[in-house]
Design an enzyme around this catalytic site. Sequence first.
Site, PDB file in Angstrom:
ATOM      1  N   ASP A  30       0.821  -1.207   0.000  1.00 30.92           N
ATOM      2  CA  ASP A  30       0.000   0.000   0.000  1.00 30.92           C
ATOM      3  C   ASP A  30       0.860   1.264   0.000  1.00 30.92           C
ATOM      4  OD1 ASP A  30       0.824   0.014   2.738  1.00 30.92           O
ATOM      5  OD2 ASP A  30      -0.869  -1.302   3.209  1.00 30.92           O
ATOM      6  N   ASP A  99       1.341   5.926 -13.383  1.00 31.95           N
ATOM      7  CA  ASP A  99       1.030   5.150 -14.568  1.00 31.95           C
ATOM      8  C   ASP A  99      -0.274   5.703 -15.111  1.00 31.95           C
ATOM      9  OD1 ASP A  99       1.033   2.801 -16.297  1.00 31.95           O
ATOM     10  OD2 ASP A  99       2.241   1.871 -14.721  1.00 31.95           O
ATOM     11  N   ASP A 203       0.629   3.565 -20.526  1.00 29.73           N
ATOM     12  CA  ASP A 203       0.333   2.161 -20.777  1.00 29.73           C
ATOM     13  C   ASP A 203      -0.093   1.934 -22.227  1.00 29.73           C
ATOM     14  OD1 ASP A 203      -0.199  -0.404 -19.227  1.00 29.73           O
ATOM     15  OD2 ASP A 203      -2.085  -0.172 -20.310  1.00 29.73           O
ATOM     16  N   GLU A 270       4.913   3.242 -23.230  1.00 27.56           N
ATOM     17  CA  GLU A 270       5.072   1.800 -23.446  1.00 27.56           C
ATOM     18  C   GLU A 270       4.618   1.521 -24.869  1.00 27.56           C
ATOM     19  OE1 GLU A 270       3.699  -2.531 -21.650  1.00 27.56           O
ATOM     20  OE2 GLU A 270       2.228  -0.966 -21.940  1.00 27.56           O
ATOM     21  N   HIS A 331       6.966  -5.365 -14.589  1.00 28.97           N
ATOM     22  CA  HIS A 331       5.946  -6.247 -14.017  1.00 28.97           C
ATOM     23  C   HIS A 331       5.311  -7.183 -15.038  1.00 28.97           C
ATOM     24  CE1 HIS A 331       4.021  -2.892 -15.872  1.00 28.97           C
ATOM     25  NE2 HIS A 331       2.859  -3.505 -15.801  1.00 28.97           N
ATOM     26  N   ASP A 332       5.784  -7.151 -16.267  1.00 28.30           N
ATOM     27  CA  ASP A 332       5.222  -8.004 -17.313  1.00 28.30           C
ATOM     28  C   ASP A 332       6.206  -9.051 -17.817  1.00 28.30           C
ATOM     29  OD1 ASP A 332       2.843  -6.518 -17.329  1.00 28.30           O
ATOM     30  OD2 ASP A 332       3.612  -5.124 -18.842  1.00 28.30           O
TER      31      ASP A 332
END
Length: 575
Positions: A30, A99, A203, A270, A331-332
């Site tokens: 968090d 993001d 994104d 991205e 994270h991908d």
Amino acid sequence: MEVREDWKATTVYQIYPRSFMDADGDGIGDIEGILQRLGYLKWLGVETLWLSPVYASPQRDFGYDISDYRAIAPEYGTMESMKRLIEAVHAQGMRLVMDMVMNHTSSDSAWFEASRSHRDDPKRDWYLWRDGRGKDGKKPPNNWRSMIGGSGWHYEEQTEQWYWATFLPFQPDLNYRNPVVKRAMLDHVRFWLDQGVDGFRLDIFNAIFKDASFADNPRSWRPFPSEDSPEGFFQRPLHTIDHPDTLAFSKELRAVLDSYSHPSRFLVGEVFGSPEALKRYCGEHADGLHLVFLFRAMRTAFRAEAFRALIAEYEQHFAPPLLPTWVFGNHDRARSIDRLDGDPRRAALLAFVQLTARGVPFLYYGEEIGMTSLDTPFSSSLDPLAHHYGWVPDLLWPWMKRMGLFVHRDVCRSPMQWEDGHHAGFSGTKEKTWLPVHPNFRRVNVEAQRKDPNSLLWCYRRLLHWRRLLPCLARGEMRLFEDQRSRRMLLGYERSLAGEAWRAEIWLNFGTQEQALPVGDAPLAWFSSLEASVEEVAWLDRGVALPMLSEAALLVSRPTRLRPFEGVLLVHRHG
Ligand code: GLC
């Protein structure tokens, strides 16, 4: 220093909020947790934090499905805690980048709910609705494939039309050809800029505009897309990806950021493709996105000549005023150290490239301690992308990975490993954490590496601090040394900046054998990727000035050999 271009010299650290630090003990990271760990990030020396989405969301794609752009998801905190975070980050002299998912919203958003409710709803045209083909309209409107394979069209019984989603079905694409939608989204951008955020990671920015003709995409023979090309699933995404209107939109977005006087805000897109294709997003006059992710480094073989060629390519296409980016993980994708046989020496060598070559480095949380991918079954993945491929048996998952289709993203999202205690110090919960902590946490954790100046963590820390100390690293020009034909394992380059006192000479040994270092000038100081010098430890931990900073700096002797996987940085007096 050119104030307006501060972002050019920055270093970025990506926080996946769900996995970074859990302050309230529910097993989920968090905002309060990030606040608790700011001291660590300051100690490490990163300058900009990029937060994966923390907005209100049903979390079906863990935040990349936003239902309210102006609210914070309750498991992460509140608007008030977010404001405190922005303030605290700024108070530490750091920056915060959010993001921004502009391409699509969550299907649970009020906009989409209105849009799907009725053909005559005023928000119908906020998304892409089309009649189907065939006599009953039950065939998708055209042959377009989504980014994840299969048709991106989804049929809604209620209104008997299809809507378009570039990614997962619960992430419907917005219609940017409707000026009202564009304005509403730019207002969200302004809202966050007004809160003081320093920019956005955009994104799947390459998908924003779809061609108004809705004509079929041409066929292709490529089975899967890659970092290097969005072409795949036997289709060339001519009308769905990299549309000229998306390139134009990057300038419109840039103008919004430029209308703020704050000096350091930036946009990083991205997008996928070759460096040559991607630079178009930055605009012919550097008037588009400030930066785009270059993912090729993630797939570059661990060889001197491969990195040499990559650097040469980046230098060619992202020559000043443009800047490349250096990305080894996110994270991908699988954890970067997996590709290096889990060897921290190799990871330290790549950290050298990342932080000393020209460009903006993006570190992914945990990379600095060499966190490895979590070994967790594909069939029980929480990742909706893995569910999308649910028909694939566990056995086939490694094969898919080899083919470049990475759809089990839990493996790179496990909780940050802070110490060797309960849940690795990530969470106080007595229950399970949202994803399991990697079982190697007793060995691989921040606390253990903080105590060891020769650790990977310290290597990152030292590099991050040299970048501050030596402006040539953050802002200078880059010159690759002549190809070392006789020393194929060696990569060498120089960084220098007019008017600065120092220049840096960098040599990296990608081989398993010791290598002789080419002869050259004696430096003022030199540093190794494998261990910290006494001076560096004193400088970083006790604030003792480095000898080269003093008026009477002495030349030290030049190292003559490099150990296997060793990198060195030699500091010389400039000009
Ligand atoms: C981007 C994100 C990814 C997300 C997808 C859809 O590729 O990095 O995590 O699932 O877009 O928003």
